[in-house]
Design a protein around this motif. Structure first.
Motif, PDB file in Angstrom:
ATOM      1  N   LEU A 304       0.835  -1.197   0.000  1.00 45.45           N
ATOM      2  CA  LEU A 304       0.000   0.000   0.000  1.00 45.45           C
ATOM      3  C   LEU A 304       0.876   1.255   0.000  1.00 45.45           C
ATOM      4  N   LYS A 305       0.503   2.208  -0.818  1.00 44.82           N
ATOM      5  CA  LYS A 305       1.303   3.423  -0.976  1.00 44.82           C
ATOM      6  C   LYS A 305       0.437   4.664  -0.883  1.00 44.82           C
ATOM      7  N   SER A 306       1.087   5.790  -0.607  1.00 48.54           N
ATOM      8  CA  SER A 306       0.397   7.078  -0.562  1.00 48.54           C
ATOM      9  C   SER A 306       1.315   8.159  -1.130  1.00 48.54           C
ATOM     10  N   ARG A 307       0.702   9.134  -1.778  1.00 47.02           N
ATOM     11  CA  ARG A 307       1.471  10.252  -2.340  1.00 47.02           C
ATOM     12  C   ARG A 307       1.605  11.407  -1.341  1.00 47.02           C
ATOM     13  N   GLN A 308       0.907  11.316  -0.223  1.00 46.78           N
ATOM     14  CA  GLN A 308       0.955  12.413   0.743  1.00 46.78           C
ATOM     15  C   GLN A 308       2.343  12.520   1.377  1.00 46.78           C
TER      16      GLN A 308
END
Length: 357
Positions: A304-308
């Protein structure tokens, strides 16, 4: 004497019409019987076809109703759903089970970042903070109506995965009608099989600093006149991190107690529902926590990844204008650990888990 002979002429009698009538009647009867047989055959064929169609439809319904999750534990059956949206058809995914969930949290506790991580999963749709709009939480009926729309897959957002969802939900802050209507919502969660994911922040002092900084940003709008609760570039994070709020030391202890109490009551109220408690710091520093959440939602593990991008990365002493007052107030209390509990950031700055405020 001349004899006169009278001749009686008798004509042959005509054939009796009775025989003819009998022939006509017999012909009519034969024709009638034939026509009746033909009609009966057609009616029988039509009825049989209709009956077979009904059987086929009922068989299809039974197939849809018999959809089951492979290797599903008996205690988990009520949490696997097969929604039938009004706005589209699930087609080949009609027998794919869907889990219902809600992320229950408090502002500036990492819920926005956490939700983007979940949404990076190909089978998850978390539809944001739907009850931030006041009209949607005016009363219990409005709340339940909007939840029905989400869980029936008829709520569309940028996160919607449509027909092949495996888990669908949204983010809900404790102060957005959740606690005021807790009894009805707990009943709804239990009836509908909704799983609650509590996301809290261990260091409530950091949460307070983030709340104050975000409140300042709403008015000052340092990013080209716009307000951003979350950012996606290091430059934006650096600009927002420049602001150092001043904390009211007199009210500090009481406000920390209130935050702690609110979180505790929320878990207590929803204790009878299926739930899990997750802390922002644990997810930040331990990737296996995300696997635990995926297991909780019965999802196949994905990275799981996030750009924040994380905004405040420096020690707390550099983030508060009146740090000496804060330090003096918390020393010797149960909250003293908040002064020193800085995050242990992952070694790789590119890691998805380093993101967020």
């Amino acid at each position: 004497m001349e004899a006169t002979t009278d001749t009686l002429v008798i004509k042959a009698p005509k054939k009796s019409p009775l025989i003819l009538r009998m022939v006509v009647l017999l012909f009519a009867m034969v024709c009638g019987v034939y026509i009746c047989l033909v009609c009966l055959k057609q009616i029988n064929t039509h009825t049989k076809t209709k009956f077979l169609n009904i059987i086929a439809i009922n068989h299809q319904n039974q197939i849809n109703q018999s959809c089951q999750v492979p290797d599903l534990e008996k205690s988990e059956i009520g949490y696997a759903h097969y929604p039938k949206p009004q706005t589209f058809k699930r087609d080949e995914c009609a027998c794919n089970p869907v889990r219902y969930f809600a992320i229950l949290s408090m502002q500036r506790s990492g819920s926005g970042w956490f939700e983007t991580l979940l949404n990076s999963h190909i089978n998850v749709s978390s539809n944001g903070e739907i009850f931030s709009v006041r009209d949607r939480r005016l009363n219990v009926s409005s709340i339940l109506k909007n939840m029905d729309k989400v869980y029936n897959l008829d709520w569309f957002s940028s996160a919607s995965k449509n027909e092949c969802n495996a888990a669908v939900g949204f983010k809900w802050m404790l102060n957005q009608g959740l606690m005021e209507n807790r009894e009805e919502i707990v009943k709804y969660f239990k009836k509908k099989g909704v799983s609650a994911i509590f996301l809290f922040r261990r260091n409530l002092l950091r949460r307070m600093i983030s709340v104050l900084a975000n409140s300042y940003d709403k008015d000052a709008k340092p990013l080209n006149g716009t307000h951003k609760s979350h950012v996606h570039s290091p430059l934006e994070a650096e600009i927002l991190a420049k602001y150092k709020p001043k904390i009211n030391a007199t009210l500090l202890i009481r406000e920390l107690e209130q935050d702690e109490e609110a979180a505790g009551k929320a878990v207590e109220y929803f204790n009878t529902t299926r739930h899990i408690v997750v802390y922002y710091e644990d997810v930040l520093n331990n990737r296996t926590k995300l696997n635990e959440v995926q297991d909780f939602l019965r999802l196949p593990h994905r990275e799981l990844k996030s750009r924040q991008v994380k905004i405040h990365t420096t020690p707390l002493s550099n983030q508060v204008e009146n740090w000496e007052d804060v330090e003096k107030t918390l020393k010797g209390t149960s909250y003293e650990t908040f002064l020193h509990a800085d995050y242990q950031l992952p070694s790789s700055p590119q890691s998805a888990l380093t993101n967020f405020t």
